[in-house]
Design a protein around this motif. Structure first.
Motif, PDB file in Angstrom:
ATOM      1  N   ILE A 112      31.472  45.451  34.975  1.00 58.26           N
ATOM      2  CA  ILE A 112      32.792  45.135  35.465  1.00 58.26           C
ATOM      3  C   ILE A 112      33.636  44.678  34.272  1.00 58.26           C
ATOM      4  CG2 ILE A 112      32.171  42.749  36.026  1.00 58.26           C
ATOM      5  CD1 ILE A 112      34.000  42.979  38.459  1.00 58.26           C
ATOM      6  N   LEU A 113      34.881  45.084  34.267  1.00 56.80           N
ATOM      7  CA  LEU A 113      35.822  44.717  33.209  1.00 56.80           C
ATOM      8  C   LEU A 113      36.973  43.948  33.855  1.00 56.80           C
ATOM      9  CD1 LEU A 113      36.546  44.978  30.199  1.00 56.80           C
ATOM     10  CD2 LEU A 113      37.604  47.174  30.727  1.00 56.80           C
ATOM     11  N   PRO A 114      36.793  42.641  34.084  1.00 56.53           N
ATOM     12  CA  PRO A 114      37.778  41.884  34.867  1.00 56.53           C
ATOM     13  C   PRO A 114      39.145  41.751  34.212  1.00 56.53           C
ATOM     14  CG  PRO A 114      36.130  40.405  33.941  1.00 56.53           C
ATOM     15  CD  PRO A 114      35.682  41.809  33.655  1.00 56.53           C
ATOM     16  N   THR A 115      39.218  41.791  32.888  1.00 58.98           N
ATOM     17  CA  THR A 115      40.508  41.603  32.225  1.00 58.98           C
ATOM     18  C   THR A 115      41.446  42.776  32.448  1.00 58.98           C
ATOM     19  OG1 THR A 115      39.565  42.451  30.173  1.00 58.98           O
ATOM     20  CG2 THR A 115      39.595  40.064  30.448  1.00 58.98           C
ATOM     21  N   LEU A 116      40.931  43.899  32.888  1.00 60.39           N
ATOM     22  CA  LEU A 116      41.763  45.070  33.140  1.00 60.39           C
ATOM     23  C   LEU A 116      42.508  44.965  34.468  1.00 60.39           C
ATOM     24  CD1 LEU A 116      42.395  47.652  31.624  1.00 60.39           C
ATOM     25  CD2 LEU A 116      40.610  48.784  32.913  1.00 60.39           C
ATOM     26  N   GLY A 117      42.081  44.056  35.344  1.00 56.83           N
ATOM     27  CA  GLY A 117      42.686  43.939  36.669  1.00 56.83           C
ATOM     28  C   GLY A 117      43.740  42.865  36.785  1.00 56.83           C
ATOM     29  N   GLY A 118      44.209  42.346  35.674  1.00 51.10           N
ATOM     30  CA  GLY A 118      45.219  41.287  35.735  1.00 51.10           C
ATOM     31  C   GLY A 118      44.664  40.043  36.386  1.00 51.10           C
ATOM     32  N   GLN A 119      45.551  39.236  36.941  1.00 53.58           N
ATOM     33  CA  GLN A 119      45.122  37.978  37.564  1.00 53.58           C
ATOM     34  C   GLN A 119      44.174  38.221  38.723  1.00 53.58           C
ATOM     35  OE1 GLN A 119      46.161  34.917  36.197  1.00 53.58           O
ATOM     36  NE2 GLN A 119      44.398  34.280  37.391  1.00 53.58           N
ATOM     37  N   THR A 120      44.418  39.275  39.497  1.00 58.15           N
ATOM     38  CA  THR A 120      43.548  39.583  40.630  1.00 58.15           C
ATOM     39  C   THR A 120      42.140  39.900  40.151  1.00 58.15           C
ATOM     40  OG1 THR A 120      45.417  40.411  41.908  1.00 58.15           O
ATOM     41  CG2 THR A 120      43.222  41.107  42.617  1.00 58.15           C
ATOM     42  N   GLY A 121      42.023  40.700  39.099  1.00 62.79           N
ATOM     43  CA  GLY A 121      40.711  41.054  38.556  1.00 62.79           C
ATOM     44  C   GLY A 121      39.967  39.834  38.044  1.00 62.79           C
ATOM     45  N   LEU A 122      40.684  38.943  37.364  1.00 61.28           N
ATOM     46  CA  LEU A 122      40.063  37.717  36.851  1.00 61.28           C
ATOM     47  C   LEU A 122      39.576  36.839  38.003  1.00 61.28           C
ATOM     48  CD1 LEU A 122      42.631  36.780  34.056  1.00 61.28           C
ATOM     49  CD2 LEU A 122      40.398  37.874  33.760  1.00 61.28           C
ATOM     50  N   ASN A 123      40.444  36.648  38.997  1.00 64.74           N
ATOM     51  CA  ASN A 123      40.073  35.819  40.145  1.00 64.74           C
ATOM     52  C   ASN A 123      38.870  36.390  40.880  1.00 64.74           C
ATOM     53  OD1 ASN A 123      42.246  34.176  39.541  1.00 64.74           O
ATOM     54  ND2 ASN A 123      43.551  34.996  41.143  1.00 64.74           N
ATOM     55  N   MET A 124      38.865  37.696  41.085  1.00 61.82           N
ATOM     56  CA  MET A 124      37.758  38.326  41.811  1.00 61.82           C
ATOM     57  C   MET A 124      36.450  38.197  41.038  1.00 61.82           C
ATOM     58  SD  MET A 124      39.559  41.702  43.464  1.00 61.82           S
ATOM     59  CE  MET A 124      38.026  42.295  44.144  1.00 61.82           C
ATOM     60  N   ALA A 125      36.486  38.412  39.741  1.00 58.49           N
ATOM     61  CA  ALA A 125      35.278  38.296  38.927  1.00 58.49           C
ATOM     62  C   ALA A 125      34.726  36.881  38.976  1.00 58.49           C
ATOM     63  CB  ALA A 125      35.563  38.714  37.491  1.00 58.49           C
ATOM     64  N   MET A 126      35.602  35.894  38.894  1.00 55.29           N
ATOM     65  CA  MET A 126      35.156  34.507  38.950  1.00 55.29           C
ATOM     66  C   MET A 126      34.541  34.179  40.306  1.00 55.29           C
ATOM     67  SD  MET A 126      35.695  33.457  35.921  1.00 55.29           S
ATOM     68  CE  MET A 126      35.336  31.727  36.098  1.00 55.29           C
ATOM     69  N   GLU A 127      35.154  34.655  41.378  1.00 53.05           N
ATOM     70  CA  GLU A 127      34.621  34.422  42.728  1.00 53.05           C
ATOM     71  C   GLU A 127      33.277  35.118  42.920  1.00 53.05           C
ATOM     72  OE1 GLU A 127      35.985  32.813  45.562  1.00 53.05           O
ATOM     73  OE2 GLU A 127      37.627  31.976  44.385  1.00 53.05           O
ATOM     74  N   LEU A 128      33.178  36.359  42.455  1.00 54.44           N
ATOM     75  CA  LEU A 128      31.919  37.100  42.580  1.00 54.44           C
ATOM     76  C   LEU A 128      30.802  36.410  41.796  1.00 54.44           C
ATOM     77  CD1 LEU A 128      33.267  40.746  42.262  1.00 54.44           C
ATOM     78  CD2 LEU A 128      32.237  39.710  44.301  1.00 54.44           C
ATOM     79  N   SER A 129      31.136  35.900  40.645  1.00 53.24           N
ATOM     80  CA  SER A 129      30.152  35.185  39.836  1.00 53.24           C
ATOM     81  C   SER A 129      29.721  33.892  40.520  1.00 53.24           C
ATOM     82  CB  SER A 129      30.725  34.889  38.455  1.00 53.24           C
ATOM     83  OG  SER A 129      29.812  34.127  37.699  1.00 53.24           O
ATOM     84  N   ALA A 130      30.696  33.126  40.999  1.00 56.02           N
ATOM     85  CA  ALA A 130      30.393  31.856  41.659  1.00 56.02           C
ATOM     86  C   ALA A 130      29.525  32.060  42.905  1.00 56.02           C
ATOM     87  CB  ALA A 130      31.679  31.127  42.025  1.00 56.02           C
ATOM     88  N   ALA A 131      29.727  33.168  43.584  1.00 52.32           N
ATOM     89  CA  ALA A 131      28.950  33.467  44.786  1.00 52.32           C
ATOM     90  C   ALA A 131      27.579  34.050  44.456  1.00 52.32           C
ATOM     91  CB  ALA A 131      29.730  34.426  45.680  1.00 52.32           C
ATOM     92  N   GLY A 132      27.328  34.330  43.170  1.00 50.46           N
ATOM     93  CA  GLY A 132      26.037  34.874  42.761  1.00 50.46           C
ATOM     94  C   GLY A 132      25.903  36.369  42.928  1.00 50.46           C
ATOM     95  N   ILE A 133      26.977  37.021  43.313  1.00 48.62           N
ATOM     96  CA  ILE A 133      26.929  38.455  43.598  1.00 48.62           C
ATOM     97  C   ILE A 133      26.730  39.279  42.327  1.00 48.62           C
ATOM     98  CG2 ILE A 133      28.263  40.419  44.496  1.00 48.62           C
ATOM     99  CD1 ILE A 133      29.438  38.388  46.541  1.00 48.62           C
ATOM    100  N   LEU A 134      27.375  38.874  41.226  1.00 48.79           N
ATOM    101  CA  LEU A 134      27.211  39.625  39.977  1.00 48.79           C
ATOM    102  C   LEU A 134      25.751  39.606  39.530  1.00 48.79           C
ATOM    103  CD1 LEU A 134      30.393  38.579  37.944  1.00 48.79           C
ATOM    104  CD2 LEU A 134      30.051  40.592  39.386  1.00 48.79           C
ATOM    105  N   ASP A 135      25.114  38.439  39.609  1.00 49.44           N
ATOM    106  CA  ASP A 135      23.698  38.344  39.241  1.00 49.44           C
ATOM    107  C   ASP A 135      22.824  39.126  40.212  1.00 49.44           C
ATOM    108  OD1 ASP A 135      24.178  36.749  37.003  1.00 49.44           O
ATOM    109  OD2 ASP A 135      23.932  34.880  38.135  1.00 49.44           O
ATOM    110  N   GLU A 136      23.095  38.971  41.489  1.00 51.55           N
ATOM    111  CA  GLU A 136      22.305  39.641  42.524  1.00 51.55           C
ATOM    112  C   GLU A 136      22.329  41.164  42.365  1.00 51.55           C
ATOM    113  OE1 GLU A 136      22.804  40.404  47.282  1.00 51.55           O
ATOM    114  OE2 GLU A 136      23.271  38.388  46.530  1.00 51.55           O
TER     115      GLU A 136
END
Length: 83
Positions: A1-25
């Motif tokens: 995933i390249l969150p910086t390409l999605g602007g603020q929405t991409g950054l927010n989504m990446a942070m939420e996905l990480s916090a929820a453990g989804i990126l690791d899972e």
């Protein structure tokens, strides 16, 4: 995933996905700027502290929660202010 390409929405989504453990899972690798750096840049207080630690100038600032706090800050630093 390249969150910086999605602007603020991409950054927010990446942070939420990480916090929820989804990126690791899902074994998703973050490309570009890592999440630690994004978090520091997004957290205004952490960013200000980092800039001060590095000796970089930053405008006088504070975390404001209501109008009374805003008026108190303006009395201390004067105008103009950015909200």
């Amino acid at each position: 995933i390249l969150p910086t390409l999605g602007g603020q929405t991409g950054l927010n989504m990446a942070m939420e996905l990480s916090a929820a453990g989804i990126l690791d899972e899902c074994n998703v690798e973050v490309l570009g700027t890592d999440l630690t750096a994004i978090k520091k840049a997004e957290d205004r207080e952490a960013f200000r502290d980092l800039m001060n630690e590095l000796g970089e100038p930053v405008p006088e600032s504070d975390i404001i929660h209501n109008l009374d706090e805003a008026y108190t800050l303006v009395e201390r630093i004067g105008y103009p202010v950015i909200v």
